[in-house]
Write an enzyme that holds these catalytic residues in place. Structure first.
Site, PDB file in Angstrom:
ATOM      1  N   HIS A 221       0.801  -1.220   0.000  1.00 51.67           N
ATOM      2  CA  HIS A 221       0.000   0.000   0.000  1.00 51.67           C
ATOM      3  C   HIS A 221       0.838   1.275   0.000  1.00 51.67           C
ATOM      4  O   HIS A 221       0.637   2.128  -0.850  1.00 51.67           O
ATOM      5  CB  HIS A 221      -1.048   0.041   1.100  1.00 51.67           C
ATOM      6  CG  HIS A 221      -2.059   1.090   0.785  1.00 51.67           C
ATOM      7  ND1 HIS A 221      -3.048   0.907  -0.148  1.00 51.67           N
ATOM      8  CD2 HIS A 221      -2.163   2.371   1.174  1.00 51.67           C
ATOM      9  CE1 HIS A 221      -3.732   2.009  -0.282  1.00 51.67           C
ATOM     10  NE2 HIS A 221      -3.229   2.920   0.501  1.00 51.67           N
ATOM     11  N   TYR A 225       1.754   5.506  -2.303  1.00 50.47           N
ATOM     12  CA  TYR A 225       1.939   6.891  -1.846  1.00 50.47           C
ATOM     13  C   TYR A 225       3.312   7.408  -2.213  1.00 50.47           C
ATOM     14  O   TYR A 225       3.500   8.609  -2.407  1.00 50.47           O
ATOM     15  CB  TYR A 225       1.631   6.992  -0.344  1.00 50.47           C
ATOM     16  CG  TYR A 225       0.145   6.901  -0.161  1.00 50.47           C
ATOM     17  CD1 TYR A 225      -0.475   5.658  -0.133  1.00 50.47           C
ATOM     18  CD2 TYR A 225      -0.640   8.038  -0.129  1.00 50.47           C
ATOM     19  CE1 TYR A 225      -1.846   5.561  -0.054  1.00 50.47           C
ATOM     20  CE2 TYR A 225      -2.015   7.935  -0.054  1.00 50.47           C
ATOM     21  CZ  TYR A 225      -2.607   6.707  -0.020  1.00 50.47           C
ATOM     22  OH  TYR A 225      -3.961   6.622   0.034  1.00 50.47           O
ATOM     23  N   HIS A 372      -9.648   0.482 -10.110  1.00 46.90           N
ATOM     24  CA  HIS A 372      -9.291   1.422  -9.041  1.00 46.90           C
ATOM     25  C   HIS A 372      -7.839   1.846  -9.160  1.00 46.90           C
ATOM     26  O   HIS A 372      -7.517   3.031  -9.180  1.00 46.90           O
ATOM     27  CB  HIS A 372      -9.570   0.789  -7.680  1.00 46.90           C
ATOM     28  CG  HIS A 372      -8.765   1.387  -6.571  1.00 46.90           C
ATOM     29  ND1 HIS A 372      -8.990   2.671  -6.126  1.00 46.90           N
ATOM     30  CD2 HIS A 372      -7.730   0.913  -5.831  1.00 46.90           C
ATOM     31  CE1 HIS A 372      -8.116   2.947  -5.157  1.00 46.90           C
ATOM     32  NE2 HIS A 372      -7.346   1.900  -4.967  1.00 46.90           N
ATOM     33  N   PHE A 373      -6.923   0.870  -9.248  1.00 52.37           N
ATOM     34  CA  PHE A 373      -5.527   1.310  -9.155  1.00 52.37           C
ATOM     35  C   PHE A 373      -5.003   1.874 -10.475  1.00 52.37           C
ATOM     36  O   PHE A 373      -4.062   2.646 -10.465  1.00 52.37           O
ATOM     37  CB  PHE A 373      -4.618   0.255  -8.515  1.00 52.37           C
ATOM     38  CG  PHE A 373      -4.298  -0.958  -9.330  1.00 52.37           C
ATOM     39  CD1 PHE A 373      -3.409  -0.907 -10.387  1.00 52.37           C
ATOM     40  CD2 PHE A 373      -4.873  -2.181  -9.003  1.00 52.37           C
ATOM     41  CE1 PHE A 373      -3.114  -2.031 -11.117  1.00 52.37           C
ATOM     42  CE2 PHE A 373      -4.577  -3.314  -9.734  1.00 52.37           C
ATOM     43  CZ  PHE A 373      -3.694  -3.238 -10.791  1.00 52.37           C
ATOM     44  N   HIS A 374      -5.654   1.518 -11.598  1.00 51.10           N
ATOM     45  CA  HIS A 374      -5.243   2.206 -12.826  1.00 51.10           C
ATOM     46  C   HIS A 374      -5.698   3.661 -12.809  1.00 51.10           C
ATOM     47  O   HIS A 374      -5.017   4.529 -13.361  1.00 51.10           O
ATOM     48  CB  HIS A 374      -5.757   1.471 -14.066  1.00 51.10           C
ATOM     49  CG  HIS A 374      -4.880   0.317 -14.475  1.00 51.10           C
ATOM     50  ND1 HIS A 374      -4.941  -0.913 -13.872  1.00 51.10           N
ATOM     51  CD2 HIS A 374      -3.900   0.217 -15.409  1.00 51.10           C
ATOM     52  CE1 HIS A 374      -4.043  -1.723 -14.419  1.00 51.10           C
ATOM     53  NE2 HIS A 374      -3.398  -1.063 -15.359  1.00 51.10           N
ATOM     54  N   ARG A 435      -9.700 -10.756 -12.131  1.00 52.64           N
ATOM     55  CA  ARG A 435      -8.542 -10.124 -12.764  1.00 52.64           C
ATOM     56  C   ARG A 435      -7.496 -11.195 -13.045  1.00 52.64           C
ATOM     57  O   ARG A 435      -7.628 -12.341 -12.638  1.00 52.64           O
ATOM     58  CB  ARG A 435      -7.983  -9.038 -11.861  1.00 52.64           C
ATOM     59  CG  ARG A 435      -7.440  -9.564 -10.560  1.00 52.64           C
ATOM     60  CD  ARG A 435      -7.213  -8.475  -9.550  1.00 52.64           C
ATOM     61  NE  ARG A 435      -5.943  -7.804  -9.747  1.00 52.64           N
ATOM     62  CZ  ARG A 435      -5.208  -7.300  -8.732  1.00 52.64           C
ATOM     63  NH1 ARG A 435      -5.634  -7.383  -7.492  1.00 52.64           N
ATOM     64  NH2 ARG A 435      -4.081  -6.704  -8.964  1.00 52.64           N
ATOM     65  N   ARG A 436      -6.459 -10.833 -13.767  1.00 49.14           N
ATOM     66  CA  ARG A 436      -5.314 -11.720 -14.026  1.00 49.14           C
ATOM     67  C   ARG A 436      -5.712 -12.999 -14.751  1.00 49.14           C
ATOM     68  O   ARG A 436      -5.128 -14.046 -14.546  1.00 49.14           O
ATOM     69  CB  ARG A 436      -4.596 -12.078 -12.728  1.00 49.14           C
ATOM     70  CG  ARG A 436      -3.967 -10.876 -12.083  1.00 49.14           C
ATOM     71  CD  ARG A 436      -3.232 -11.246 -10.824  1.00 49.14           C
ATOM     72  NE  ARG A 436      -2.540 -10.093 -10.302  1.00 49.14           N
ATOM     73  CZ  ARG A 436      -2.603  -9.678  -9.043  1.00 49.14           C
ATOM     74  NH1 ARG A 436      -3.327 -10.335  -8.167  1.00 49.14           N
ATOM     75  NH2 ARG A 436      -1.941  -8.621  -8.655  1.00 49.14           N
TER      76      ARG A 436
END
Lengths: 546, 179
Positions: A221, A225, A372-374, A435-436
């Site tokens: 995580h 950041y 979300h993370f893209h 996913r994946r």
């Protein structure tokens, strides 16, 4: 404040970091678009599970470890020399770090391309690949530790020569990121050094998977950041000036940077909500801590919004929202900040669902998470990397862009591409698309309706690809532009602080708080593997045909 | 704007942020403790190398079985590259406990359209409690990369109306129940 020149023999160092970062980025986005084509079921000419998962491993390794690490390092060196107005404490060490990373990248990518390290960038023990993959990644991390040392060293030298003065905000954020990275890398470094590498060398036959997953979650995580902080530094110290105004509050910037460091670290177990090796209590605690990560972002949105509102009103914007339209959107940094905020909003919304402990079960490991993370990484982070590159590159090479039009087009293409790619993923995730997975049997009526969504998403991928390649082209054309001034100017606060409390001017308190938070959040979850009766799993070689 | 004005606006915004985050946490906290909405968190270890000799996860004990109290327990092994069994029958509207583990690598377990979702980690048993309210078939893909055959690892959960449910004297049921 007068501008600071990028001299002190750091130009080539910074360009080397940025150059490799964006060259590997170009490779990774091509792989990404190809992966989308495979998933769409449109049958590209050349496809196999071996090729697909090797491609996913390469895409993730570049986007996760190589590109952002090199970008953040180059960014840090630039900020250090221009905001402190002095040379780096030791340029040779910086180059040693850079070449270690180069060696690491080659060492890690060769087995990936050879299909000997298809373990994805998250490793998945007991799957075990070629030892060169892990050793290469260790070299990337070790190389980046040289950067950490130089950033801390540069700031403390400056503080010694400027007693009582506040560290320039950009540099403060930069050193915050150096400490963040030091804490962040500890988890994955421990996993690689004590578990993955001994297993891939054949020294151990089993891996304690609960421990390995917990150590990785420690890193997984806060690493986001680490990628994000340069974007935040640009929001505070570049965007207000690019718009023609001042920063609303310098203190709020310092506070946000510190809170980002504090709140991003003790939360990684939210990646393990559906893992069986942890109990409810610590998952709940880390969920609560995760919710706090929204605080610095909400503070930032206010401060940057307020800085921009003042500019908009001075330019004649009226009413509650009229000032937004009055902003100079033709300037790349302003446009990128706006796009980045919007994409951060969508990404953050998805993230609060992932974070929500109970709701997470609906979407865990589906395409929702990928969306979300893209949005966060590609949308809010990389969009700002583009804008930062457009700001720094002319100062590094002393050339102005030929025209701002292709730059604006590039930023729009990228942002639209991200939206078209990720919105269908959210929908597919709610339908349960995992996913994946390389290929889907769309002949199965139960999932036939997924295919149109994946095709839309693939089109988004190609729009992103066009945007990404145009970015590289835009940088190349810079070398033909008219001569430019090499001074870097950072945004000044409406009321620049004369003195700031030592807690907002250094990192001693921050590090003690982190130690406490990490012990509280991870002490038992990691400790338990040394006293509960658990069973390590036999390793599975992927590089020896096993 | 003078410094006091700026600080005043910032304090107001900080208060709004604190209230917003507090509400978010309260909602999650209440739903967790009052409605008992928890992720599967069941620290139960098992030796992945001896699963074949483990009575609970022996091959003839996998699948659905009805407990004396009418609830159903489903036992599944996730292995490269299939779930055993491939199709799982469950009765509509009754509590179901799913217990799943792996003898080899990490897998994922998701029943599309429901909240049944867990990682499957060798060395641990993952346990999910749920109720299926609507009859019909649900897809059950492996959602975590487990090797080159990962894309082929799919199973089915068949929710059967109670009136059509059949099981043998040992409480065992299979997907071949006539529909």
């Amino acid at each position: 404040m007068e501008g600071r020149a990028v001299t002190y023999r750091a130009d080539r160092l910074i360009l080397a970091h940025f150059g490799v970062a964006f060259a590997t980025f170009a490779v990774a986005i091509i792989l990404g678009a190809w992966q989308m084509t495979v998933r769409s079921g449109l049958n590209p000419v050349f496809t196999s599970p071996e090729a697909y998962f090797a491609s996913v491993t390469a895409h993730g390794t570049i986007m996760g470890y190589v590109m952002p690490t090199l970008f953040v390092m180059g960014f840090g060196y630039f900020v250090a020399v221009t905001s402190l107005d002095r040379p780096l404490p030791n340029t040779r060490l910086a180059w040693i770090g850079f070449w270690l990373i180069m060696a690491g990248v080659v060492m890690a990518m060769a087995p990936v391309l050879a299909g000997k390290a298809t373990v994805l960038y998250t490793f998945y023990p007991p799957l075990t690949g070629s030892v060169f993959y892990y050793l290469g990644l260790v070299l990337v991390v070790v190389g980046s530790w040289f950067w950490i040392a130089l950033m801390i060293w540069a700031m403390s030298d400056w503080k010694k020569d400027n007693p009582g003065k506040p560290v320039p905000l950009a540099m403060f954020g930069n050193v915050a990121n150096a400490f963040l990275w030091l804490w962040t890398t500890a988890g994955v470094a421990a996993e690689l050094l004590f578990q993955a590498i001994p297993a891939s060398l054949g020294w151990t036959q089993t891996i304690d998977i609960g421990l390995a997953r917990t150590l990785f979650a420690w890193t997984l995580h806060p690493i986001v950041y680490f990628w994000l902080l340069p974007a935040y530094i640009a929001f505070y110290t570049m965007a207000p000036r690019a718009a023609g105004g001042r920063l609303y509050s310098d203190m709020m910037g310092r506070l946000s940077f510190l809170l980002l460091v504090l709140y991003s670290l003790p939360v990684g177990m939210h990646h393990l909500f559906t893992d069986p090796e942890h109990g409810t209590g610590f998952k709940f605690l880390q969920m609560m801590l995760t919710a706090l990560v929204t605080v610095p972002t909400l503070l930032t949105i206010f401060t940057i919004g307020a800085s921009m509102e003042i500019v908009g009103r001075l330019r004649g914007g009226r009413g509650l929202f009229g000032w937004i339209g009055a902003l100079p959107w033709d300037r790349p940094m302003v446009l990128a900040t706006g796009l980045s905020f919007v994409l951060l909003g969508f990404g953050g919304f998805g993230g609060t669902i992932n974070m929500s402990y109970g709701m997470n079960a609906m979407i865990h490991n589906t395409s929702w998470v990928t969306a979300h993370f893209h949005l966060i990484y590609g949308g809010s982070v990389v969009t700002m990397y583009f804008a930062i590159a457009y700001e720094f590159w002319p100062k590094l090479v002393g050339r102005q862009p030929l025209s701002l039009k292709p730059i604006r087009l590039q930023l729009w293409l990228w942002a639209i591409g991200i939206v078209v790619t990720t919105f269908p993923w959210h929908v597919l995730g709610l339908f349960g698309e995992p996913r994946r997975v390389a290929t889907f049997d769309y002949a199965n009526p139960a999932i036939a309706f997924w295919q149109p969504w994946t095709i839309v998403s693939m089109i988004g991928g190609y729009i992103m690809l066009a945007g990404g390649l145009l970015f590289v082209w835009n940088l190349v054309t810079l070398y033909r532009g008219p001569e430019a001034d090499r001074q870097m100017h950072y945004a000044v606060a409406l009321h620049p602080p004369q003195r700031v409390p030592s807690a907002l001017n250094g990192f001693a308190l921050c590090n003690w708080l982190l130690l406490f938070l990490m012990l509280m959040a991870y002490g038992y979850p990691i400790g338990q593997f040394f006293f509960i009766k658990d069973y390590p799993a036999p390793i599975h070689r992927v590089d020896l045909g096993g | 704007m003078n410094e006091q004005d700026i600080q005043k606006t910032e304090r107001r915004w900080a208060a709004i942020v604190i209230v917003a985050v507090a509400i978010m946490l309260a909602v999650t906290g209440v739903s967790s403790f009052v409605m008992a909405m928890h992720p599967p968190s069941h620290v139960e270890t098992t030796d992945p190398t001896t699963l074949g000799a483990n009575k609970e996860f022996a091959e003839n004990n996998l699948g659905a079985s009805v407990n004396p109290d009418g609830s159903v327990t489903v036992r599944i092994i996730a292995a490269q590259f299939a779930f055993v069994p491939r199709c799982i029958p469950v009765p509509q509207g009754k509590p179901v406990t799913i217990r799943v583990t792996s003898p080899d690598v990490i897998h994922g377990f998701l029943i599309a359209g429901t909240n049944a979702n867990t990682m499957v980690v060798p060395g641990y048993v993952s346990e999910i409690h749920t109720v299926f309210n609507e009859a019909g078939d649900h897809l059950m893909p492996c959602h975590e990369f487990c090797g080159l055959g990962h894309s082929e690892m799919w199973s089915l959960v068949r929710v059967i109306p109670q009136s059509e449910w059949r099981n043998d004297e040992n409480g065992r049921a299979s997907c071949d129940i006539p529909r």
